[in-house]
Design a protein around this motif. Sequence first.
Motif, PDB file in Angstrom:
ATOM      1  N   GLY A  37       0.803  -1.221   0.000  1.00 30.58           N
ATOM      2  CA  GLY A  37       0.000   0.000   0.000  1.00 30.58           C
ATOM      3  C   GLY A  37       0.831   1.262   0.000  1.00 30.58           C
ATOM      4  N   CYS A  38       2.127   1.129   0.168  1.00 32.92           N
ATOM      5  CA  CYS A  38       3.030   2.282   0.154  1.00 32.92           C
ATOM      6  C   CYS A  38       3.707   2.475  -1.208  1.00 32.92           C
ATOM      7  CB  CYS A  38       4.095   2.139   1.234  1.00 32.92           C
ATOM      8  SG  CYS A  38       3.419   2.242   2.905  1.00 32.92           S
ATOM      9  N   ALA A  39       3.397   1.623  -2.171  1.00 31.51           N
ATOM     10  CA  ALA A  39       4.066   1.701  -3.475  1.00 31.51           C
ATOM     11  C   ALA A  39       3.815   3.043  -4.164  1.00 31.51           C
ATOM     12  CB  ALA A  39       3.621   0.555  -4.374  1.00 31.51           C
ATOM     13  N   GLY A  40       2.610   3.583  -4.019  1.00 34.69           N
ATOM     14  CA  GLY A  40       2.302   4.883  -4.635  1.00 34.69           C
ATOM     15  C   GLY A  40       3.152   5.993  -4.055  1.00 34.69           C
ATOM     16  N   ALA A  83       6.051   8.000  -6.113  1.00 31.58           N
ATOM     17  CA  ALA A  83       5.833   9.449  -6.188  1.00 31.58           C
ATOM     18  C   ALA A  83       7.005  10.210  -5.561  1.00 31.58           C
ATOM     19  CB  ALA A  83       4.524   9.823  -5.492  1.00 31.58           C
ATOM     20  N   ARG A  84       7.500   9.710  -4.449  1.00 31.37           N
ATOM     21  CA  ARG A  84       8.649  10.353  -3.791  1.00 31.37           C
ATOM     22  C   ARG A  84       9.891  10.299  -4.680  1.00 31.37           C
ATOM     23  NH1 ARG A  84      12.722   9.110   0.073  1.00 31.37           N
ATOM     24  NH2 ARG A  84      13.082  10.859   1.460  1.00 31.37           N
ATOM     25  N   LYS A  85      10.122   9.143  -5.323  1.00 31.12           N
ATOM     26  CA  LYS A  85      11.251   9.039  -6.246  1.00 31.12           C
ATOM     27  C   LYS A  85      11.110  10.030  -7.392  1.00 31.12           C
ATOM     28  CE  LYS A  85      11.615   4.116  -5.899  1.00 31.12           C
ATOM     29  NZ  LYS A  85      11.703   2.883  -6.672  1.00 31.12           N
ATOM     30  N   THR A  86       9.893  10.175  -7.901  1.00 36.31           N
ATOM     31  CA  THR A  86       9.636  11.117  -8.991  1.00 36.31           C
ATOM     32  C   THR A  86       9.911  12.545  -8.533  1.00 36.31           C
ATOM     33  OG1 THR A  86       7.944   9.630  -9.858  1.00 36.31           O
ATOM     34  CG2 THR A  86       7.896  11.893 -10.644  1.00 36.31           C
ATOM     35  N   PRO A 144       7.172   5.542   6.310  1.00 30.03           N
ATOM     36  CA  PRO A 144       7.704   6.450   5.295  1.00 30.03           C
ATOM     37  C   PRO A 144       8.416   7.628   5.938  1.00 30.03           C
ATOM     38  CG  PRO A 144       5.348   6.728   5.478  1.00 30.03           C
ATOM     39  CD  PRO A 144       5.719   5.576   6.360  1.00 30.03           C
ATOM     40  N   ARG A 145       9.415   8.153   5.227  1.00 26.14           N
ATOM     41  CA  ARG A 145      10.187   9.287   5.760  1.00 26.14           C
ATOM     42  C   ARG A 145       9.671  10.580   5.215  1.00 26.14           C
ATOM     43  NH1 ARG A 145      15.839   6.123   5.020  1.00 26.14           N
ATOM     44  NH2 ARG A 145      15.006   4.349   6.050  1.00 26.14           N
ATOM     45  N   LYS A 183       1.559  18.137  -3.187  1.00 25.47           N
ATOM     46  CA  LYS A 183       0.443  17.861  -2.273  1.00 25.47           C
ATOM     47  C   LYS A 183       0.037  16.392  -2.351  1.00 25.47           C
ATOM     48  CE  LYS A 183      -2.775  18.895   0.658  1.00 25.47           C
ATOM     49  NZ  LYS A 183      -2.414  19.000   2.068  1.00 25.47           N
ATOM     50  N   ARG A 184       0.032  15.838  -3.570  1.00 21.17           N
ATOM     51  CA  ARG A 184      -0.302  14.421  -3.733  1.00 21.17           C
ATOM     52  C   ARG A 184       0.718  13.536  -3.027  1.00 21.17           C
ATOM     53  NH1 ARG A 184      -0.085  13.155  -9.477  1.00 21.17           N
ATOM     54  NH2 ARG A 184      -0.517  11.045  -8.747  1.00 21.17           N
ATOM     55  N   VAL A 185       1.996  13.872  -3.114  1.00 24.77           N
ATOM     56  CA  VAL A 185       3.030  13.075  -2.439  1.00 24.77           C
ATOM     57  C   VAL A 185       2.796  13.109  -0.931  1.00 24.77           C
ATOM     58  CG1 VAL A 185       5.506  12.833  -1.977  1.00 24.77           C
ATOM     59  CG2 VAL A 185       4.724  13.360  -4.290  1.00 24.77           C
ATOM     60  N   GLU A 186       2.482  14.286  -0.400  1.00 25.26           N
ATOM     61  CA  GLU A 186       2.200  14.402   1.036  1.00 25.26           C
ATOM     62  C   GLU A 186       1.024  13.503   1.437  1.00 25.26           C
ATOM     63  OE1 GLU A 186       1.446  18.568   1.517  1.00 25.26           O
ATOM     64  OE2 GLU A 186       3.571  19.101   1.421  1.00 25.26           O
ATOM     65  N   LEU A 187      -0.030  13.498   0.630  1.00 23.70           N
ATOM     66  CA  LEU A 187      -1.204  12.698   0.954  1.00 23.70           C
ATOM     67  C   LEU A 187      -0.949  11.205   0.732  1.00 23.70           C
ATOM     68  CD1 LEU A 187      -3.963  15.076  -0.404  1.00 23.70           C
ATOM     69  CD2 LEU A 187      -3.430  14.557   1.985  1.00 23.70           C
ATOM     70  N   LEU A 188      -0.127  10.868  -0.239  1.00 22.01           N
ATOM     71  CA  LEU A 188       0.250   9.466  -0.426  1.00 22.01           C
ATOM     72  C   LEU A 188       1.047   8.950   0.767  1.00 22.01           C
ATOM     73  CD1 LEU A 188       1.075   9.490  -4.234  1.00 22.01           C
ATOM     74  CD2 LEU A 188      -0.625   8.011  -3.124  1.00 22.01           C
TER      75      LEU A 188
END
Length: 130
Positions: A79-82, A86-89, A129-130, A107-112
Amino acid sequence: MANSGVVVVHYGLIKLVSNEDEFAFVLLHELGHLKLKPFPPAIINDDGSEEIDFALYFEHERAADKFAQQKLIAAGCDGCAGYTIARKTLLAGPIDLSNPFDVVFIKRVELLAVDCKQSMPQIPGKPSPR
């Protein structure tokens, strides 16, 4: 996702993918756009110019993120794959805070990250997650 119903995934994003769960998230996110049919978040003006409604754009992207994460978790995947992809991107490219697309992405990365933390009870041994 293009308005024509064609799913487009940038090659640079595919190069960042480290595992099947991240790849599945990317594809499920795009398929979520097809399933949810929320596009286009744009208005075509009388002069033919296009205006993006960024609040609507954010809602559509967020809905596709949630769709992908729910499908991953239901399949017993990470469930953390998104959040991870996204963080790598986010870390891979320059971010321009004057660009509203980049602001929406941040904002999407923060919510993911929040989604990841909420899914963690379903993933034994998954680090926070960090």
